[in-house]
Design a protein around this motif. Structure first.
Motif, short mmCIF file in Angstrom:
data_model
loop_
_atom_site.label_atom_id
_atom_site.label_comp_id
_atom_site.label_asym_id
_atom_site.label_seq_id
_atom_site.Cartn_x
_atom_site.Cartn_y
_atom_site.Cartn_z
N LYS A 198 25.12 18.18 4.92
CA LYS A 198 25.19 17.37 3.71
C LYS A 198 25.46 15.89 4.01
CE LYS A 198 26.49 20.94 0.45
NZ LYS A 198 27.51 21.42 -0.48
N ASN A 199 26.12 15.61 5.14
CA ASN A 199 26.41 14.23 5.49
C ASN A 199 25.25 13.55 6.22
OD1 ASN A 199 26.47 15.19 8.12
ND2 ASN A 199 28.66 14.85 8.42
N GLY A 200 24.13 14.29 6.40
CA GLY A 200 22.93 13.73 7.00
C GLY A 200 22.78 13.99 8.49
#
Length: 170
Positions: free
Chosen positions: A121-123
């Motif tokens: 989710k944080n990339g």
């Protein structure tokens, strides 16, 4: 012995998503019986730093869908961003099951040595082979979230037993 990636992915995720939907059926009656707002149950968590019930269900769906989509070389199903109630969570589980069952078996079976990259989710990304993604990451993540959802419901007093988690013998 060789392992079927399809059976280890779709063949595992689909029945346990069905079991999770059944757990939510039992949870749906709980707020009314206890005279509490259903949002209280959906927002419950075992610890302040853990996801809520609704987030645990979403993560179980996400790990099943993303893993199988990656193995099959397809874009994952996208779920609504609307704030879910229990009915909506069950609908999303049904969507996930339909998506998984529509993926081509041959593509998943051929993905054991395929390089895939899971995006957090944080990339950030982490690379895996198809087999290592499934067996060392996605299946454990999936069961962590299904189990935690079950534990939240049990902790809230929903009348559940291990057989509800496991489902009928196959």
């Amino acid at each position: 012995m060789t392992i079927s990636l399809y059976e280890a992915s779709v063949g595992v995720f689909v029945p346990y998503l069905g079991n999770l939907s059944g757990l939510l059926d039992k949870a749906a009656a709980h707020p009314e019986a206890r005279n509490i707002d259903p949002a209280v149950l959906l927002n419950m968590r075992l610890s302040a730093t853990m996801y809520s019930l609704k987030q645990q269900v979403a993560e179980a769906n996400r790990h099943a869908v993303v893993a199988c989509a990656m193995l099959a070389g397809h874009a994952p199903h996208e779920f609504s961003d609307a704030e879910p109630d229990i009915t909506e969570l069950k609908s999303r589980i049904s969507e996930a099951i339909d998506f998984l069952q529509d993926l081509p078996r041959a593509e998943i079976e051929a993905a054991a040595d395929k390089e895939v990259a899971f995006t957090f989710k944080n990339g950030t990304q982490r690379k895996f082979t198809g087999k290592s993604l499934l067996l060392t990451f996605s299946v454990p993540q999936f069961f962590f979230h299904v189990t935690t959802a079950y534990d939240i419901m049990r902790h809230a007093g929903v009348d559940l037993a291990k057989k509800d988690f496991l489902g009928p013998p196959k």
